[in-house]
Design a protein around this motif. Structure first.
Motif, mmCIF file in Angstrom:
data_model
loop_
_atom_site.group_PDB
_atom_site.id
_atom_site.type_symbol
_atom_site.label_atom_id
_atom_site.label_comp_id
_atom_site.label_asym_id
_atom_site.label_seq_id
_atom_site.Cartn_x
_atom_site.Cartn_y
_atom_site.Cartn_z
ATOM 1 N N GLU A 157 52.489 40.386 47.938
ATOM 2 C CA GLU A 157 51.230 40.451 48.695
ATOM 3 C C GLU A 157 50.102 41.071 47.870
ATOM 4 N N ARG A 158 50.017 40.627 46.615
ATOM 5 C CA ARG A 158 48.934 41.058 45.735
ATOM 6 C C ARG A 158 48.363 39.845 45.023
ATOM 7 N N PRO A 159 47.086 39.881 44.670
ATOM 8 C CA PRO A 159 46.545 38.789 43.849
ATOM 9 C C PRO A 159 47.248 38.757 42.500
ATOM 10 N N PHE A 160 47.261 37.584 41.885
ATOM 11 C CA PHE A 160 47.787 37.476 40.526
ATOM 12 C C PHE A 160 47.006 38.406 39.609
ATOM 13 N N GLY A 161 47.722 39.149 38.745
ATOM 14 C CA GLY A 161 47.048 40.056 37.832
ATOM 15 C C GLY A 161 47.834 40.251 36.551
ATOM 16 N N VAL A 162 47.131 40.274 35.429
ATOM 17 C CA VAL A 162 47.782 40.487 34.133
ATOM 18 C C VAL A 162 48.456 41.846 34.100
ATOM 19 N N LEU A 192 52.357 42.806 32.979
ATOM 20 C CA LEU A 192 52.740 43.797 31.975
ATOM 21 C C LEU A 192 53.675 44.851 32.552
ATOM 22 N N ARG A 193 53.516 45.157 33.835
ATOM 23 C CA ARG A 193 54.398 46.142 34.464
ATOM 24 C C ARG A 193 55.746 45.542 34.865
ATOM 25 N N THR A 194 55.761 44.262 35.202
ATOM 26 C CA THR A 194 56.982 43.623 35.701
ATOM 27 C C THR A 194 57.872 43.101 34.588
ATOM 28 N N LEU A 195 57.268 42.537 33.558
ATOM 29 C CA LEU A 195 58.040 41.827 32.534
ATOM 30 C C LEU A 195 59.096 42.689 31.847
ATOM 31 N N PRO A 196 58.820 43.957 31.487
ATOM 32 C CA PRO A 196 59.873 44.735 30.819
ATOM 33 C C PRO A 196 61.142 44.856 31.651
ATOM 34 N N GLY A 253 55.319 38.054 40.521
ATOM 35 C CA GLY A 253 56.007 38.375 41.759
ATOM 36 C C GLY A 253 55.573 37.471 42.886
ATOM 37 N N LEU A 254 55.788 37.945 44.090
ATOM 38 C CA LEU A 254 55.471 37.172 45.289
ATOM 39 C C LEU A 254 53.994 37.377 45.618
ATOM 40 N N THR A 255 53.154 36.725 44.829
ATOM 41 C CA THR A 255 51.711 36.943 44.888
ATOM 42 C C THR A 255 51.082 36.216 46.064
#
Length: 246
Positions: free
Chosen positions: A71-76, A80-84, A42-44
């Motif tokens: 407005e969040r740091p990059f995170g795995v 996993l929550r966004t990709l689906p 997202g818009l990290t």
């Protein structure tokens, strides 16, 4: 304080597959226009930090927010929550070959609107990772005169043919060839050993010849201007934008 607090929020509405679609946007700066399309998830904070560098170099930057958190740091975990949701969305292509992502029409409309407002030779467009090839698709719109592909990773390189695919249908690829041949170069940036980019840089060299400018970094990184940022990559992008937009 959020990373976007100094940015002006807005939105843009345009058809995607015939259906009016609205996505939020964030804008900052003065000067020629540049659209920076964020990577997965997202818009990290990293994407916003890179966009701030472009603003500081003297550009009006627009950040569309197409999916995922902001407005969040990059995170795995965010991946996993966004990709689906992205995988079932009709706006984006994931594994289809020789197909332009439907969201490209929305991005082209955004580029045309920004150019109409700011004038000049046109606007820049930069995609990264999941959206890396979208800047190429935006070339179909004449307003896009400085397309930058950072580690383009779709269609996902499952097999040799998908790994070589540049994410365009035949008609759009013909337009890109024509525009490149008429003097609109394309900049590509990746880590040389990044398997996510497949062999599509070779495809672009074959299709566009000297009009495809390759910047290949040594090592096994991926995100060339954000999480695995290298100054060489950022400098190349800013130099390319200056050459094309000033």
């Amino acid at each position: 304080m959020g990373a976007l607090d100094s940015w002006t929020p807005g939105e843009h509405t345009a058809p995607i597959d015939g259906r009016a679609t609205t996505h939020p946007t964030y804008r900052k700066g003065t000067g020629p226009g540049v659209i920076v399309v964020h990577e997965m998830p997202g818009l990290t904070d990293g994407v916003i930090a890179f966009a701030e560098e472009v603003v500081a170099a003297g550009y009006t930057v627009v950040l569309p927010h197409l999916f995922g958190p902001k407005e969040r740091p990059f995170g795995v975990g965010d991946i996993l929550r966004t990709l689906p949701g992205v995988c079932i969305s009709r706006e984006f292509t994931k594994i289809a070959r020789h197909r332009t992502a439907p969201v490209a029409s929305w991005l082209r409309s955004l580029a045309a609107e920004l150019h109409a407002e700011l004038g000049g030779p046109g606007v820049g467009a930069l995609g990264m990772c999941f959206t890396g090839g979208y800047a190429l698709a935006m070339m179909v719109e004449d307003a896009t005169v400085a397309p930058v592909l950072c580690q383009p990773s779709t269609p996902f390189p499952i097999g040799r043919e998908r790994g070589a695919d540049v994410g365009l249908d035949a008609e759009d690829l013909d337009v890109v060839r024509r525009r490149a041949g008429a003097g609109c170069p394309v900049l590509g940036v990746r880590y040389r050993q990044d398997s996510a980019t497949g062999t599509r840089f070779d495809t672009l060299t074959r299709e566009l010849g000297e009009h495809f400018v390759r910047i290949e970094l040594e090592g096994k990184g991926h995100s060339t201007v954000t999480e695995h940022r290298q100054q060489r990559a950022v400098d190349a992008v800013l130099e390319f934008l200056s050459d094309r937009l000033r």
